[in-house]
Design an enzyme around this catalytic site. Structure first.
Site, short mmCIF file in Angstrom:
data_model
loop_
_atom_site.label_atom_id
_atom_site.label_comp_id
_atom_site.label_asym_id
_atom_site.label_seq_id
_atom_site.Cartn_x
_atom_site.Cartn_y
_atom_site.Cartn_z
CB ALA A 114 -0.92 -0.01 1.21
NE ARG A 169 -1.78 1.32 5.56
CZ ARG A 169 -2.69 0.67 4.84
NH1 ARG A 169 -3.25 1.27 3.78
NH2 ARG A 169 -3.05 -0.56 5.15
CE1 TYR A 170 1.93 -0.25 6.52
CE2 TYR A 170 0.70 -1.15 4.67
CZ TYR A 170 0.81 -0.89 6.03
OH TYR A 170 -0.17 -1.27 6.89
CB THR A 171 5.90 2.09 -1.16
OG1 THR A 171 4.79 2.87 -1.61
CG2 THR A 171 5.53 0.62 -1.17
#
Length: 878
Positions: free
Chosen positions: A119, A121-123
């Protein structure tokens, strides 16, 4: 409610659908699905890169959360779903999707197995170093900016890229009614191609392909065949076949083979590929595989396929190529926006558009830099004036009650030039003078008048600038500006210098980012011109009366003396016989004229090669003949030359002349060569130059000779004109276009024939009865045909029983027109000669002498007979 009703306007639903759908289609084409040929970007890619640039998300700075970039993109520039924007970012960060990644990603961005990216928001992401070259000089007014979707932001209409990104990274997209699919290429090769185009704008596609041999995919693999590449680069459309790189390894001890796959085709999902192979093995559609496993790791791809002991690895691999995505086709469709319009473009079109874009960008950048340099020089002149007049200027400022009044006082009076005069003289010709500067400012009457901008610069001057060292720095900076301005003016004034700058920048990009080609291009059997694999040799082409065709080497036939029994040329069916015979080269084109006046094309090497005793193949299996249609004339052609005509003659005496170039475009279904009347058929076809003579020979022994120009050139579908006036059931059997001083050899159905000098046949008018060519008697039979021969020639005669004799022409007597001739071939009872052909290359005399042959008794001494009164009357009739 009534007020609302009055606002409703009836419209035609067809017109509304047409208008609305057209608007939607153009929006998709221009604003979503197709890349711009100049920067190779679709709008969403351009907006993502620009948003990252505005954020300062540079390659040499810290990563930023992908969600941050996605938010900026959809909030400012791309009012669509966040997933569409994030998917775009993910693809630009995948090493197996883009040949040169434009986004540097940190985190899980998916895999070649089809795994999804984490997602947003993680990368984390930042611009790749090469991406900055797409936006270089963006701040220098090199491209136009347009409003975003709500008019609150500006965004570049196109990137001022230094990289030919459309070719380098390719593009794919589906619009309304059209699509694009452009493969990626090697940066070094593409830039070399651009440089070659800069050196020679008339360079051909073939010339460009010397630098750009083909696509270069990020997943490497092998392109199998060049023909699709050549077609795509030439027309904009084509298909290439991408094959996995695999090798077959054999165990040194057991001998068992293992297939190792190191690279797979572009856009192939590795996990699904392995699943497909396993499925084929399970369904027993592929035999010989004992084990399958994926040993890929961080060091590279490795798919292991173990082969059974009794199987052959190469065979198994070929089956996998044909049934799985170990080999796929990539359809190239190079459609891009050119001047805002979708256009299919070839390789040269794309390179030309990119070079034009670079020319515009560099020109606009140069104009911008020139303006800035002149503005800076303008300020430096003011500072130099201030230093030259430091005391009065300081006094003026001290006395001024406000900064505004100080500025006004500086502008209101002239100032001494001092040592600034030499500095200004160095500039010369007002090269450093800004274009906006009014005439009353600057140097006038030996003094200097300051502008408002200069006065403000003097007021902003720091006290440390008054030192002697700072003064020297100011003069040095001004000198450098003058050199820069001179160079910028040179660029704007010289097209050669402009292109030199473009070349230098491309070379820097190539040296900095260029790498080795990954994808190997190999030849495919389909790319090899089949003619290159077939040796050129003279062959005998035969066509039987019932339509069997074949060819065999001319060397299969040995020369025999006159009267020899000959050798069988073909094993024929009962009641069949050889109807047409010619000598041609294997690379010649055979023009096949049918009984219905149609023309078909075949290469000689496409005919079946058969032994002397074989029948060959029915020509109806090789040509799309209609019912009751048969081939009646065949003609070998090497090249379709201008000024050459095809001259045709029919059995009824009709002749027709058509330019050879009319037949230069083969069609699989054939074309009309001549319109025939009922019961008529073609009997002869030859090539003419426009100034030849024509001879028509009839079965009754008559011949007419006339000038070719007596027959005008006609179209393919014309019927023709009368060539000879025939009596009763007589028909034309041969057409000869006499060339040189060779004699005319005439042969009758009972095997008799003679040579007669060509000049014994007088030239008459077209459409006459003609003169006697040979005596037609019960012994001779009717005339079968006639050919022109030389002493060094040989002839081949064939009977309806399939017997063929090859005889040296020099052994045949030369006699007058009105004679019966000598025996040339001994025929059995009820056997008739049906055809003859001249052979232009005799074998050695030693071979001829070694062949046994018999000579007909008494025939060699037959003398010319006196012309009868009837013959004289026939000749006098003309």
């Amino acid at each position: 409610m009534s007020d609302l009703a009055r606002e409703i306007t009836p419209v035609n639903i067809e017109e509304e659908l047409k208008s609305s759908y057209l608007d939607y289609a153009m929006s998709v084409i221009v604003g979503r699905a197709l890349p711009d040929v100049r920067d190779g970007l679709k709008p969403v890619h351009r907006r993502v890169l620009y948003a990252m640039n505005v954020l300062g998300n540079d390659w040499n700075k810290a990563y930023k959360k992908s969600a941050r970039v996605v938010g900026d993109v959809i909030g400012k520039y791309h009012p669509h779903g966040d997933s569409a924007v994030y998917d775009t970012i993910v693809r630009m960060a995948q090493p197996f999707s883009l040949r040169y990644m434009l986004v540097d990603g940190q985190g899980n961005f998916g895999s070649i197995d089809g795994d999804s990216a984490a997602a947003m928001r993680y990368t984390e992401i930042r611009l790749a170093k090469i991406a900055h070259e797409l936006m270089a000089d963006l701040e220098k007014e090199t491209v136009d900016f347009v409003d975003n979707y709500d008019g609150t932001e500006k965004i570049p209409d196109v990137m001022p890229t230094k990289i030919p990104n459309l070719l380098v990274n390719g593009s794919s997209g589906i619009a309304v009614g059209m699509a694009t699919n452009i493969p990626p290429h090697n940066l070094t090769e593409v830039i070399n191609g651009c440089l070659a185009y800069i050196d020679n704008e008339d360079i051909s596609i073939e010339g460009l392909m010397e630098h750009i041999p083909g696509p270069d995919f990020p997943t490497a693999a092998i392109i199998n065949g060049r023909r699709g590449i050549e077609e795509a680069y030439r027309t904009g459309r084509g298909k290439v076949y991408i094959r996995a790189r695999a090798e077959v390894e054999a165990d040194a001890k057991t001998g068992r083979e293992t297939i190792i796959v190191h690279e797979i085709p572009y856009q192939v999902n590795k996990a699904r590929l392995i699943e497909k192979i396993a499925e084929l093995v399970k369904d027993k559609r592929v035999e010989g595989i004992s084990a399958l496993r994926d040993e890929s790791d961080k060091d590279g791809m490795r798919i292991v396929i173990e082969v059974k002991r009794d199987a052959v690895g190469e065979v198994v691999l070929n089956n996998l190529y044909s049934q799985t995505q170990l080999q796929v086709s990539f359809g190239i469709n190079m459609v891009a926006l050119h001047h805002g319009q979708p256009k299919i473009m070839n390789l040269k079109d794309i390179i030309s558009a990119f070079v034009r874009h670079r020319r515009e960008v560099v020109t606009r950048r140069t104009i911008f830099e020139l303006r800035k340099a002149r503005d800076r020089a303008h300020i430096l002149e003011a500072l130099a004036i201030a230093l030259a007049n430091i005391d009065p200027i300081i006094e003026l400022i001290r006395r001024a009650p406000t900064p505004a009044e100080a500025k006004a006082a500086l502008i209101s009076r002239p100032w001494d030039l001092g040592n600034v005069a030499a500095m200004l003289e160095r500039a010369g010709d007002d090269a450093a003078r800004p274009e906006w500067l009014e005439p009353e400012f600057g140097v006038r009457d030996g003094q200097y008048y300051l502008t408002e901008q200069q006065a403000q610069a003097i007021l902003d001057l720091r006290l440390q600038k008054l030192t002697g060292l700072e003064h020297e720095k100011l003069l040095d900076e001004y000198k450098e500006l003058l050199e820069q301005i001179a160079e910028l003016l040179h660029i704007l004034g010289s097209a050669d210098r402009l292109m030199e700058v473009i070349r230098e920048e491309m070379e820097l990009i190539r040296d900095q980012f260029g790498d080795e080609r990954r994808t190997e291009i190999t030849a495919n059997s389909a790319d090899i011109n089949i003619e290159d694999l077939i040796s050129q040799e003279d062959v005998v082409v035969t066509l039987s009366h019932q339509g069997y065709v074949k060819y065999q080497p001319l060397t299969d036939y040995e020369a025999q003396r006159r009267g020899g029994k000959g050798k069988s040329a073909a094993r024929i069916k009962e009641e069949d016989f050889i109807d047409r015979l010619l000598v041609a080269n294997t690379h010649d084109t055979i023009l096949c004229f049918s009984s219905r006046g149609r023309l078909y094309w075949m290469k000689v090497y496409q005919l079946p090669e058969a032994s002397r005793g074989a029948r060959g193949r029915p020509i109806v299996n090789l040509l799309p003949l209609e019912a009751n249609e048969r081939i009646t004339a065949i003609l070998p052609v090497r090249e379709y030359e201008e000024g050459v005509n095809v001259f045709m003659a029919t059995a009824s005496g009709t002749v027709k002349k058509t330019a050879l170039t009319e037949f230069s475009r083969p069609r699989s279904a054939g074309i009309i060569a001549v319109n025939l009347n009922d019961g008529d058929e073609l009997i002869g076809v030859d090539l003419t130059s426009g100034s030849d003579e024509v001879m028509l020979f009839s079965a009754a022994g008559k011949v007419v000779r006339f000038k070719e120009d007596a027959v005008r050139a006609m179209g393919r579908t014309a019927t023709g004109v009368r060539g000879i006036k025939l009596a009763g059931d007589d028909k034309v059997v041969s057409l000869i276009i006499p060339r040189g001083e060779g004699a005319i050899l005439t042969v009758t159905q009972n095997g008799y024939g003679k040579r007669t000098a060509a000049d014994e046949y007088p030239t008459k008018s077209r459409a006459t009865q003609g003169v006697i060519s040979i005596k037609v008697t019960e012994r001779n039979g009717s005339v079968v045909g006639a050919v022109q021969v030389d002493d060094c020639d040989q002839i081949m005669m064939i009977t309806d029983a399939g017997t063929l004799v090859r005889t040296r022409v020099s052994e045949i007597s030369v006699v007058g027109r009105n004679t019966q001739g000598v025996i040339l071939i001994r025929t059995a009872e009820d056997e008739n000669v049906v055809g003859l052909q001249r052979v232009a290359e005799p074998v050695d005399d030693e071979e001829l002498d070694a062949i046994d042959g018999s000579v007909a008794e008494g025939d060699e001494d037959i003398a010319p007979e006196a012309e009868s009164d009837d013959d004289v009357a026939d000749d006098a009739d003309e």
